[in-house]
Design a protein around this motif. Structure first.
Motif, PDB file in Angstrom:
ATOM      1  N   LYS A 182       0.829  -1.206   0.000  1.00  0.00           N
ATOM      2  CA  LYS A 182       0.000   0.000   0.000  1.00  0.00           C
ATOM      3  C   LYS A 182       0.866   1.258   0.000  1.00  0.00           C
ATOM      4  N   GLU A 183       1.897   1.232   0.815  1.00  0.00           N
ATOM      5  CA  GLU A 183       2.804   2.373   0.908  1.00  0.00           C
ATOM      6  C   GLU A 183       3.515   2.620  -0.427  1.00  0.00           C
ATOM      7  N   LYS A 236       2.531   1.695  -3.373  1.00  0.00           N
ATOM      8  CA  LYS A 236       1.534   2.133  -4.344  1.00  0.00           C
ATOM      9  C   LYS A 236       1.237   3.616  -4.164  1.00  0.00           C
ATOM     10  N   GLN A 237       1.095   4.045  -2.903  1.00  0.00           N
ATOM     11  CA  GLN A 237       0.817   5.450  -2.601  1.00  0.00           C
ATOM     12  C   GLN A 237       1.970   6.344  -3.050  1.00  0.00           C
ATOM     13  N   ASN A 238       3.201   5.900  -2.790  1.00  0.00           N
ATOM     14  CA  ASN A 238       4.384   6.669  -3.217  1.00  0.00           C
ATOM     15  C   ASN A 238       4.424   6.790  -4.728  1.00  0.00           C
ATOM     16  N   TYR A 242       1.938   6.595  -6.736  1.00  0.00           N
ATOM     17  CA  TYR A 242       0.819   7.449  -7.113  1.00  0.00           C
ATOM     18  C   TYR A 242       1.217   8.921  -6.981  1.00  0.00           C
ATOM     19  N   GLN A 243       1.842   9.251  -5.857  1.00  0.00           N
ATOM     20  CA  GLN A 243       2.240  10.646  -5.618  1.00  0.00           C
ATOM     21  C   GLN A 243       3.318  11.097  -6.605  1.00  0.00           C
ATOM     22  N   ARG A 266       1.733  11.491 -10.225  1.00  0.00           N
ATOM     23  CA  ARG A 266       0.413  12.112 -10.257  1.00  0.00           C
ATOM     24  C   ARG A 266       0.253  13.054 -11.449  1.00  0.00           C
TER      25      ARG A 266
END
Length: 144
Positions: A86-87, A89-91, A93-94, A97
């Motif tokens: 999850k982490e 994926k979030q990184n 994504y950011q 972006r």
């Protein structure tokens, strides 16, 4: 001089043949070794015993218990991996972006243009049908 060339060709072919033979033997030898070690720990299964109605339910329970135990043992590792994913994926994504938003914008524009073209073509093709339907609808609403 041609004799030397012929002799060299013959030697080269012999050496190549020896090399191929040696390679094949090595491959076959390692293949036998792998087969023996791979299936060494497996025991023969008597399916008539395993699958009869008395043992079947019991065997399913045993398998389910083993699987549950395995998952329980690894629960913390699994949860850590999920969090890590999850982490990550979030990184990602950011970081990407802006690129993604730009790509989406271009994609939507392209789609919008294609859709406009499609509608134009559709209207040209089916103009008479569309006009007829509109006429019928107007007549219905006027009558009511």
């Amino acid at each position: 001089m041609s004799v030397n060339l012929e002799e060299l060709k013959r030697l080269r072919e012999e050496n190549f043949a020896k090399h191929k033979k040696k390679k094949k033997e090595y491959y076959l030898k390692s293949k036998k070794k792998n087969l023996k070690s791979k299936y060494a720990s497996y025991k023969e299964i008597d399916y008539s015993k395993e699958l009869n109605s008395d043992n079947f339910a019991e065997n399913i329970k045993i398998i389910a218990k083993k699987q549950k135990k395995h998952i329980d043992d690894r629960k913390e590792q699994i949860l850590l991996k999920i969090e890590e994913y999850k982490e990550k994926k979030q990184n990602y994504y950011q970081e990407n972006r802006e690129k993604r938003l730009e790509y989406d914008k271009v994609y939507r524009e392209k789609k919008k243009e294609k859709l406009k073209e499609y509608r134009k073509e559709y209207y040209k093709k089916n103009r008479e049908k569309i006009l007829q339907k509109q006429k019928e609808r107007r007549n219905k609403t006027n009558k009511e």
